[in-house]
Every structure is written in structure tokens, then in C-alpha cells.
Write a protein that holds these residues in place. Structure first.
Motif, PDB file in Angstrom:
ATOM      1  N   GLN A  21       0.909  -1.386   0.226  1.00 35.25           N
ATOM      2  CA  GLN A  21      -0.246   0.132   0.311  1.00 35.25           C
ATOM      3  C   GLN A  21       1.071   0.674  -0.168  1.00 35.25           C
ATOM      4  O   GLN A  21       0.043   2.388  -0.240  1.00 35.25           O
ATOM      5  N   SER A  22       1.553   0.937   0.631  1.00 39.67           N
ATOM      6  CA  SER A  22       2.950   3.277   0.410  1.00 39.67           C
ATOM      7  C   SER A  22       3.518   2.258  -0.895  1.00 39.67           C
ATOM      8  O   SER A  22       3.695   3.486  -1.051  1.00 39.67           O
ATOM      9  N   ARG A  23       3.709   1.505  -1.320  1.00 37.01           N
ATOM     10  CA  ARG A  23       4.447   1.628  -2.608  1.00 37.01           C
ATOM     11  C   ARG A  23       3.658   1.602  -3.442  1.00 37.01           C
ATOM     12  O   ARG A  23       3.756   2.867  -4.304  1.00 37.01           O
ATOM     13  N   ARG A  24       1.901   1.597  -3.821  1.00 36.04           N
ATOM     14  CA  ARG A  24       1.181   2.134  -4.432  1.00 36.04           C
ATOM     15  C   ARG A  24       0.959   3.396  -3.698  1.00 36.04           C
ATOM     16  O   ARG A  24       1.188   4.494  -4.776  1.00 36.04           O
ATOM     17  N   GLN A  25       0.852   3.841  -2.775  1.00 37.07           N
ATOM     18  CA  GLN A  25       1.078   5.300  -2.207  1.00 37.07           C
ATOM     19  C   GLN A  25       1.725   6.227  -3.189  1.00 37.07           C
ATOM     20  O   GLN A  25       2.388   7.448  -3.888  1.00 37.07           O
ATOM     21  N   GLU A  26       3.413   5.872  -3.577  1.00 38.09           N
ATOM     22  CA  GLU A  26       4.566   6.604  -3.937  1.00 38.09           C
ATOM     23  C   GLU A  26       3.776   6.240  -5.927  1.00 38.09           C
ATOM     24  O   GLU A  26       4.195   7.230  -5.951  1.00 38.09           O
ATOM     25  N   ILE A  27       3.381   6.013  -6.467  1.00 33.75           N
ATOM     26  CA  ILE A  27       2.977   5.834  -7.803  1.00 33.75           C
ATOM     27  C   ILE A  27       2.425   6.759  -8.194  1.00 33.75           C
ATOM     28  O   ILE A  27       2.173   6.934  -9.161  1.00 33.75           O
ATOM     29  N   LEU A  28       0.383   6.671  -7.064  1.00 34.42           N
ATOM     30  CA  LEU A  28       0.262   7.705  -7.144  1.00 34.42           C
ATOM     31  C   LEU A  28       0.313   8.449  -7.017  1.00 34.42           C
ATOM     32  O   LEU A  28       0.133   9.854  -7.854  1.00 34.42           O
ATOM     33  N   ALA A  29       0.984   9.407  -6.175  1.00 34.33           N
ATOM     34  CA  ALA A  29       1.524  10.324  -6.059  1.00 34.33           C
ATOM     35  C   ALA A  29       2.991  10.642  -7.099  1.00 34.33           C
ATOM     36  O   ALA A  29       2.200  11.540  -7.909  1.00 34.33           O
ATOM     37  N   GLY A  30       3.352   9.526  -7.948  1.00 35.65           N
ATOM     38  CA  GLY A  30       3.674   9.931  -9.512  1.00 35.65           C
ATOM     39  C   GLY A  30       3.355  10.566 -10.164  1.00 35.65           C
ATOM     40  O   GLY A  30       3.391  11.361 -10.550  1.00 35.65           O
ATOM     41  N   ASN A  31       2.257   9.994 -10.330  1.00 35.07           N
ATOM     42  CA  ASN A  31       1.096  10.349 -11.357  1.00 35.07           C
ATOM     43  C   ASN A  31       0.408  11.437 -11.056  1.00 35.07           C
ATOM     44  O   ASN A  31       0.135  12.189 -11.794  1.00 35.07           O
ATOM     45  N   LEU A  32       0.441  11.418 -10.222  1.00 34.66           N
ATOM     46  CA  LEU A  32      -0.387  12.980  -9.778  1.00 34.66           C
ATOM     47  C   LEU A  32       0.295  14.550  -9.923  1.00 34.66           C
ATOM     48  O   LEU A  32       0.853  15.267 -10.298  1.00 34.66           O
ATOM     49  N   ALA A  33       2.154  14.424  -8.888  1.00 35.61           N
ATOM     50  CA  ALA A  33       3.005  15.303  -9.379  1.00 35.61           C
ATOM     51  C   ALA A  33       2.810  15.312 -11.109  1.00 35.61           C
ATOM     52  O   ALA A  33       3.154  16.844 -11.645  1.00 35.61           O
ATOM     53  N   ASN A  34       3.008  14.475 -11.712  1.00 38.79           N
ATOM     54  CA  ASN A  34       3.615  14.113 -13.188  1.00 38.79           C
ATOM     55  C   ASN A  34       2.386  14.978 -13.822  1.00 38.79           C
ATOM     56  O   ASN A  34       2.167  14.378 -15.151  1.00 38.79           O
ATOM     57  N   LEU A  35       0.654  15.613 -13.755  1.00 40.08           N
ATOM     58  CA  LEU A  35      -0.635  15.616 -13.925  1.00 40.08           C
ATOM     59  C   LEU A  35      -0.379  15.950 -15.388  1.00 40.08           C
ATOM     60  O   LEU A  35      -0.901  16.117 -16.043  1.00 40.08           O
ATOM     61  N   ASP A  36       0.199  17.225 -15.609  1.00 40.07           N
ATOM     62  CA  ASP A  36       0.524  18.337 -16.972  1.00 40.07           C
ATOM     63  C   ASP A  36       2.219  18.075 -16.938  1.00 40.07           C
ATOM     64  O   ASP A  36       2.058  18.615 -18.143  1.00 40.07           O
ATOM     65  N   THR A  37       2.361  16.215 -17.396  1.00 36.25           N
ATOM     66  CA  THR A  37       3.746  16.616 -18.249  1.00 36.25           C
ATOM     67  C   THR A  37       3.062  15.853 -19.383  1.00 36.25           C
ATOM     68  O   THR A  37       1.880  14.722 -19.229  1.00 36.25           O
ATOM     69  N   PRO A  38       4.109  16.372 -20.191  1.00 35.57           N
ATOM     70  CA  PRO A  38       2.983  15.934 -21.929  1.00 35.57           C
ATOM     71  C   PRO A  38       3.968  14.722 -22.075  1.00 35.57           C
ATOM     72  O   PRO A  38       4.775  14.414 -21.434  1.00 35.57           O
ATOM     73  N   ARG A  39       2.613  13.835 -22.835  1.00 36.48           N
ATOM     74  CA  ARG A  39       3.278  12.580 -23.056  1.00 36.48           C
ATOM     75  C   ARG A  39       3.611  11.280 -21.638  1.00 36.48           C
ATOM     76  O   ARG A  39       4.253  10.477 -21.766  1.00 36.48           O
ATOM     77  N   TYR A  40       3.145  11.696 -20.925  1.00 35.11           N
ATOM     78  CA  TYR A  40       3.424  11.026 -19.401  1.00 35.11           C
ATOM     79  C   TYR A  40       2.476  10.101 -19.646  1.00 35.11           C
ATOM     80  O   TYR A  40       0.715  10.199 -19.604  1.00 35.11           O
TER      81      TYR A  40
END
Lengths: 127, 139
Positions: A21-40
């Protein structure tokens, strides 16, 4: 860590689920940080699948070691985070985030209860 | 450790969005600037974000990714040209070139950037709550 002292596997399962679950949290944080990254493309960790795989003892994917002296690499098994192949979406990520947080708190709560049980067994009813 | 890595990722998101807000503020502040050190009217700037692996070696394997500002590009398209012969910066035909900043576009990106910032704050809060909860184990 070895939990052989416990009669059932609950603590072991809870430990694994907290880790993932903490690993998943890390991945979700990455997704949210890259919300406006083109082609992410958003990443995903199917918690249910990972945990059942681990409980069934499906072998983990690891770095191949071609020499006995090679280090095994990262302790985190590979092959479990997958590329969802689509862009991030704020609302969906927030839902996953809330879900993951609640699941994590539930796991912690259950672990606390379990350890309380063990403590009661060790100390008896002293009150 | 996992929890701190999560916070690190959220912090990178916060940083990137703040830089984006800076550029938006600059665009809006210069929406009527006709003189720049390079000459000519102000050009609208845009932030380009890029994802970056959490740490370089581990990035070769599957890892969650941070975000960083890769470049700030200048957009030289769509300058507004207006007939105003009295303006000191008018050319010999009396046309003044205004910056290509569209306040509506900027306000929209401003809202988007601040929403993204909020989302990162929410992740940070959630991670903190999780870490605090984990500290209760065995208490």
C-alpha cells in the motif's frame, strides 16, 4: 522479518499489505505530480493481484544474476508496476489515493488489534 | 524509505507547479509590454514539464517518477497588431505590436496549475496521515 512465532499468517499478510500500500501511494504520488507532463502515461499497481500472487507464492521477477557474487539488486520485486498506457486524470487519481489511504489505515488498525491480542495472551488479564 | 520517497515526489510536483505559476504571473504582468531588452514586444512563455525517475539508477527499473521543469519556451506566434499611430512604439505604418498574451488562456492555466498544486498537497497530507498512522502500531 520472520513471523514464525505467530500461529496464523495474519501479521505476515498485514505486513505485506502495508508494504504494497505504501508502494502504491508512491506510484499515485508520481502520477499526480506528473499530471501536466506531456506524454506521461500513468502507472498502476494492482494491489489485489500483487497480494494474491504473493500469498500463492507466485515467483517474483528479479534481476538475473550471471555471477554468484552479483548483488541481487533492489529488494523490491520487479514486474508488478505496470504502465496503464493512458494519461493521468486528476479525479481518478484522487479517488485511488483516498481508497489507498483508507486501506492503509485499515491494515494498520488490524495490525494494532492483532498485536493487542498477542499482548493480552502474553500478559493475561491484568486489569 | 517509501513514505519519504512519496513525499519527495509530491514535493517535486509542488515545485514544478509553483514554477509554472511564476511563469503565468510573468505573462500576465507583461501582457501589455511593448519593449523588452531583446527588442520587440514581450513573448508569452510556456513551461514544459518532464518526468524524471526518483533516483537515477533505479530509474532503469520500474520506478515512480518525479516531475521537473525541463524548459521554459517562448512562444512567438499570434502577436496582436493594432493601429495606433500616436503610440511611441508604432512602426512607420502606425501599427503597434502587442504581446501574444491572452488573459483568458493565462487564467485557465492559472486555475489548472493551482488545482494541480492542491492535488499534490492532498497527496502529501495523505502520506503524512499514513505515516502517522503507522507510528501507532504497537503503541
Amino acid at each position: 522479518m520472520s513471523w514464525d512465532g505467530f500461529p496464523d499468517k495474519v501479521v505476515q499478510i498485514l505486513e505485506k499489505s502495508l508494504f504494497w500500500q505504501s508502494r502504491r501511494q508512491e506510484i499515485l504520488a508520481g502520477n499526480l505530480a506528473n499530471l501536466d507532463t506531456p506524454r506521461y502515461r500513468r502507472k498502476e499497481l494492482d494491489f489485489r493481484k500483487v497480494l494474491t500472487d504473493q500469498l500463492r507464492g507466485v515467483p517474483e521477477i528479479r534481476l538475473a544474476a550471471t555471477h554468484a557474487d552479483h548483488l541481487p539488486g533492489n529488494r523490491v520485486p520487479a514486474g508488478l508496476v505496470r504502465d496503464a498506457g493512458e494519461g493521468g486524470d486528476l479525479d481518478r487519481e484522487m479517488v485511488h489515493l483516498a481508497e489507498n489511504q483508507l486501506a492503509y489505515q485499515a491494515s494498520v488498525q488490524m495490525l494494532i488489534r492483532k498485536l493487542d491480542q498477542v499482548r493480552t495472551a502474553l500478559e493475561g488479564d491484568r486489569r | 524509505m517509501n513514505i519519504f520517497q512519496t513525499m519527495d515526489i509530491s514535493a517535486s510536483g509542488l515545485h514544478a507547479q509553483r514554477q509554472r505559476l511564476n511563469v503565468i504571473a510573468e505573462n500576465l504582468a507583461n501582457s501589455h509590454t511593448t519593449r523588452t531588452p531583446e527588442g520587440g514586444p514581450y513573448c508569452r512563455k510556456e513551461v514544459i514539464l518532464a518526468s524524471r525517475p526518483v533516483d537515477e539508477f533505479a530509474g532503469l527499473l520500474e520506478q515512480s517518477s518525479k516531475v521537473a521543469v525541463q524548459a521554459v519556451s517562448q512562444n512567438r506566434e499570434g502577436f496582436r497588431v493594432e493601429y495606433d499611430p500616436g503610440h511611441p512604439d508604432a512602426d512607420d505604418k502606425g501599427m503597434v505590436t502587442w504581446p501574444n498574451v491572452n488573459p483568458i488562456t493565462e487564467m485557465v492555466s492559472l486555475t489548472m496549475a493551482s488545482r494541480a498544486f492542491d492535488a499534490n498537497v492532498a497527496v502529501l497530507r495523505a502520506s503524512k496521515a499514513m505515516a502517522l498512522k503507522a507510528l501507532e502500531i504497537g503503541r
